[in-house]
Design an enzyme around this catalytic site. Structure first.
Site, PDB file in Angstrom:
ATOM      1  N   TYR A  92      36.712  56.121  76.357  1.00 44.89           N
ATOM      2  CA  TYR A  92      36.378  57.551  75.508  1.00 44.89           C
ATOM      3  C   TYR A  92      36.964  57.339  74.058  1.00 44.89           C
ATOM      4  CZ  TYR A  92      34.816  59.428  80.255  1.00 44.89           C
ATOM      5  OH  TYR A  92      34.504  59.804  81.375  1.00 44.89           O
ATOM      6  N   LYS A 135      40.167  49.395  89.063  1.00 42.62           N
ATOM      7  CA  LYS A 135      38.964  48.264  89.434  1.00 42.62           C
ATOM      8  C   LYS A 135      39.665  46.894  89.100  1.00 42.62           C
ATOM      9  CE  LYS A 135      34.962  47.476  90.655  1.00 42.62           C
ATOM     10  NZ  LYS A 135      34.312  48.118  92.099  1.00 42.62           N
ATOM     11  N   ASP A 162      35.779  52.731  93.817  1.00 38.06           N
ATOM     12  CA  ASP A 162      34.815  52.775  94.628  1.00 38.06           C
ATOM     13  C   ASP A 162      35.145  53.224  95.700  1.00 38.06           C
ATOM     14  OD1 ASP A 162      35.621  50.447  94.542  1.00 38.06           O
ATOM     15  OD2 ASP A 162      33.959  49.320  94.747  1.00 38.06           O
ATOM     16  N   ASP A 183      38.078  61.230  85.052  1.00 38.61           N
ATOM     17  CA  ASP A 183      37.024  62.313  84.659  1.00 38.61           C
ATOM     18  C   ASP A 183      36.326  62.559  85.944  1.00 38.61           C
ATOM     19  OD1 ASP A 183      35.460  64.006  83.315  1.00 38.61           O
ATOM     20  OD2 ASP A 183      34.746  62.384  82.152  1.00 38.61           O
ATOM     21  N   ASP A 230      36.574  65.585  89.009  1.00 36.83           N
ATOM     22  CA  ASP A 230      35.441  66.680  89.437  1.00 36.83           C
ATOM     23  C   ASP A 230      34.977  66.580  90.896  1.00 36.83           C
ATOM     24  OD1 ASP A 230      35.254  67.843  86.949  1.00 36.83           O
ATOM     25  OD2 ASP A 230      32.851  66.771  86.453  1.00 36.83           O
TER      26      ASP A 230
END
Ligand code: NAD
Length: 360
Positions: free
Chosen positions: A146, A195, A227, A251, A255
């Site tokens: 980001y 990852k 994942d 992020d 959520d």
């Protein structure tokens, strides 16, 4: 203990829920012999109305001089508010970005805790929920994809967009230290999510996290690919204690973790700097649709105040007293309308604050 707290009620339901959190803090101070002094500053739409900008330099400086910040929420009705017919940098939410940057808040913590009395709201099956879950997602907030360099260009007549994901070892180390420190206040188990089978940034992440872990022999560390983590959160949420991860993964995962608790009005959060300083706020927004009607659920903000006591002031016993008071009030069947269920007793924002304060 004497603590200087800056409160930022903000917009919408913000003033109503911050008022209740202060009520509970005051009761805690009285019972445990502390002194909490509040200074209120404007941010968001109310600051635009008063000063023409969502956050003034003076407000930021006042926050900087405090021991911690308690925030309600900012923003209005995006569709029809005068606050939104301006450049993005002048809208209410720009105040949030400015204060996070101005206070160097790089570590975001969001707990996901299942209250047995609200288990009906959890979208997972009973056999998956088991004895419930109690985790925190520790998300790096100021680096990664980001904040990396980005551009869109035309290459041989074809549009091409590029985003870059960069982390240096210092950025990883400081968030890892936070995660291990917080694990020490909990069940002493960190799962670091990356990852590393694909990304260089994740391989560096893993290496630095392992280095930091050496300073915390009492805290268990495991790694998990992102994942797999997304699957594990809905297959076996009870296995997690502290989930440490980078900005974009955090992020998404935070959520997901919030959603499995099922109730937005219950979710607290904290953003911390390198030291003890932090900004504490509910995970939800300013809910302009229900503002001023004494129906908002103040519990997320009250639990954020409990996080402030634990993480900024090291008042663990007092934080636990607030969390216990919330559990007790729920167990007695008191509910605001967002979490109302059959057979329970409906109360408004202020009465919910009274009930929780009375349990301290
Ligand atoms: P929201 O979280 O404010 O509301 C979503 C829904 O949940 C609404 O129906 C609302 O009534 C309900 N809700 C939220 N908090 C509640 C509570 N404590 N008790 C009972 N019900 C509650 O999200 P939104 O509607 O997308 O955004 C509204 C405004 O808030 C926007 O201006 C947005 O930009 C802003 N916002 C601010 C923050 C922040 O200050 N940190 C975060 C998210 C959104």
């Amino acid at each position: 203990m004497d603590c200087r707290i800056v409160t930022i009620p903000g917009d919408g339901i913000g003033p109503e829920i911050v008022r209740e959190a202060c009520k509970v803090l005051d009761k805690t101070a009285q019972v445990y012999g502390h002194s909490f002094q509040y200074t209120e500053v404007l941010m968001g739409g109310c600051s635009i109305d008063a000063h023409g900008v969502p956050l003034t330099e003076e407000a930021l400086e006042t926050a900087r001089q405090s021991d911690a910040v308690l925030l309600g929420a900012v923003g209005g009705n995006v569709g029809n508010s005068r606050w939104y017919d301006v450049a993005p940098g002048l809208r209410p939410e720009a105040g949030l970005l400015a204060i996070r940057k101005g206070l160097n808040l790089f570590a975001n913590i969001r707990p996901a805790y299942l209250y047995q009395d609200l288990a009906e709201a959890c979208p997972l099956k009973k056999e998956i929920i088991g004895d419930g879950f109690d985790m925190v997602i520790m998300r790096e907030l100021t680096g990664g994809l980001y904040f990396g360099e980005r551009h869109t260009e035309e290459v041989d007549g074809v549009l091409q967009a590029t985003d870059t994901l960069t982390y240096n070892e210092n950025e990883i180390r400081r968030i890892a230290v936070k995660a291990f420190d917080i694990a020490r206040k909990r069940r002493k188990f960190v799962i670091s999510v990356d990852k590393a089978n694909v990304l260089d940034s994740s391989r560096l992440w893993r290496k630095v996290v392992e280095e930091v872990a050496k300073d915390y022999p009492d805290v268990r560390l495991e790694h998990m690919l992102v994942d797999n983590c997304a699957m594990q959160l809905v297959m076996n949420p009870g296995q997690f204690d502290v989930v440490l991860t980078e900005n974009m993964f955090g992020d998404i995962l935070s959520d997901e973790a919030s959603m499995i608790t099922g109730s937005i009005g219950m979710l607290s959060s904290a953003s911390l700097n390198e030291g003890k300083f932090g900004m504490y706020e509910p995970s939800h927004g300013s809910a302009p649709d229900i503002a001023g009607r004494d129906i908002a659920n103040p519990i997320a903000t009250i639990l954020s105040a409990a996080m402030m006591l634990r993480y900024s002031f090291d008042l663990d016993k007092e934080a636990e007293a607030i969390e216990k008071a919330v559990r007790k009030v729920l167990a007695e069947g008191w509910r605001t309308s967002d979490i109302m269920a059959e057979g329970c007793k409906k109360v408004g924002t202020a009465q919910m604050g009274d009930l929780i304060a009375a349990q301290i």
